[in-house]
Design a protein around this motif. Structure first.
Motif, short mmCIF file in Angstrom:
data_model
loop_
_atom_site.label_atom_id
_atom_site.label_comp_id
_atom_site.label_asym_id
_atom_site.label_seq_id
_atom_site.Cartn_x
_atom_site.Cartn_y
_atom_site.Cartn_z
N MET A 27 0.84 -1.17 0.00
CA MET A 27 0.00 0.00 0.00
C MET A 27 0.89 1.24 0.00
N ARG A 28 0.52 2.19 -0.85
CA ARG A 28 1.29 3.44 -0.93
C ARG A 28 0.39 4.61 -0.57
N ASN A 29 1.00 5.68 -0.11
CA ASN A 29 0.30 6.94 0.16
C ASN A 29 0.60 7.94 -0.93
N TRP A 30 -0.43 8.59 -1.41
CA TRP A 30 -0.28 9.68 -2.37
C TRP A 30 -1.04 10.88 -1.82
N THR A 31 -0.50 12.07 -2.04
CA THR A 31 -1.26 13.26 -1.68
C THR A 31 -2.36 13.46 -2.71
N ALA A 32 -3.38 14.22 -2.34
CA ALA A 32 -4.47 14.50 -3.27
C ALA A 32 -3.93 15.21 -4.51
N THR A 33 -2.99 16.10 -4.33
CA THR A 33 -2.40 16.82 -5.46
C THR A 33 -1.66 15.86 -6.38
N GLU A 34 -0.87 14.97 -5.80
CA GLU A 34 -0.14 13.98 -6.58
C GLU A 34 -1.10 13.08 -7.36
N ALA A 35 -2.16 12.64 -6.69
CA ALA A 35 -3.14 11.77 -7.35
C ALA A 35 -3.81 12.50 -8.51
N SER A 36 -4.09 13.77 -8.32
CA SER A 36 -4.73 14.56 -9.37
C SER A 36 -3.80 14.73 -10.57
N ARG A 37 -2.56 15.06 -10.30
CA ARG A 37 -1.60 15.33 -11.38
C ARG A 37 -1.15 14.07 -12.09
N ARG A 38 -1.17 12.94 -11.39
CA ARG A 38 -0.67 11.68 -11.96
C ARG A 38 -1.77 10.63 -11.99
N PHE A 39 -2.99 11.05 -12.34
CA PHE A 39 -4.14 10.17 -12.28
C PHE A 39 -3.98 8.91 -13.11
N SER A 40 -3.42 9.04 -14.30
CA SER A 40 -3.22 7.87 -15.16
C SER A 40 -2.30 6.86 -14.48
N GLU A 41 -1.22 7.34 -13.86
CA GLU A 41 -0.30 6.46 -13.13
C GLU A 41 -1.00 5.82 -11.93
N ILE A 63 -5.08 8.02 -0.33
CA ILE A 63 -4.99 9.43 -0.72
C ILE A 63 -5.03 10.26 0.55
N THR A 64 -4.08 11.18 0.68
CA THR A 64 -4.03 12.02 1.87
C THR A 64 -4.19 13.49 1.49
N ARG A 65 -4.71 14.24 2.45
CA ARG A 65 -4.80 15.69 2.31
C ARG A 65 -4.43 16.27 3.66
N GLY A 66 -3.40 17.09 3.66
CA GLY A 66 -2.95 17.67 4.92
C GLY A 66 -2.53 16.61 5.93
N ASN A 67 -1.79 15.60 5.48
CA ASN A 67 -1.31 14.51 6.32
C ASN A 67 -2.43 13.68 6.96
N ARG A 68 -3.63 13.74 6.40
CA ARG A 68 -4.77 12.98 6.91
C ARG A 68 -5.31 12.11 5.79
N ALA A 69 -5.45 10.82 6.04
CA ALA A 69 -5.99 9.91 5.03
C ALA A 69 -7.45 10.26 4.77
#
Length: 85
Positions: A1-15, A28-34
């Motif tokens: 299991m990996r953690n991605w920030t919401a911004t990272e997930a948005s920018r790299r959605f295809s990945e 998916i995390t936002r502000g260090n909160r899952a």
């Protein structure tokens, strides 16, 4: 299991989708909160449906009449039922 920030997930959605397709679950995390966990979709079977409906009582006799009435409304050549409304 990996953690991605919401911004990272948005920018790299295809990945993100590629990783999930290969079996990974991503948090998916936002502000260090899952805020979400995204993982591979589970294939549903008839057994899943039976289990989900196990505690649901069977339809009563009125249900069949309601379905017949609805079917009649859809197939009747009576014109617009809302014309006089």
């Amino acid at each position: 299991m990996r953690n991605w920030t919401a911004t990272e997930a948005s920018r790299r959605f295809s990945e993100l989708l590629d990783a999930i397709e290969h079996g990974e679950t991503i948090t998916i995390t936002r502000g260090n909160r899952a805020i979400a966990e995204i993982g591979p979709a589970r294939r549903r079977t008839g057994a899943d449906l039976r289990a989900a409906l196990a505690d649901v009582p069977p339809p009563d006799d009125r249900f069949e009449a309601d379905i017949d009435a609805a079917r009649h409304l859809l197939t009747a050549d009576e014109g617009d039922p809302w014309a006089d409304a």
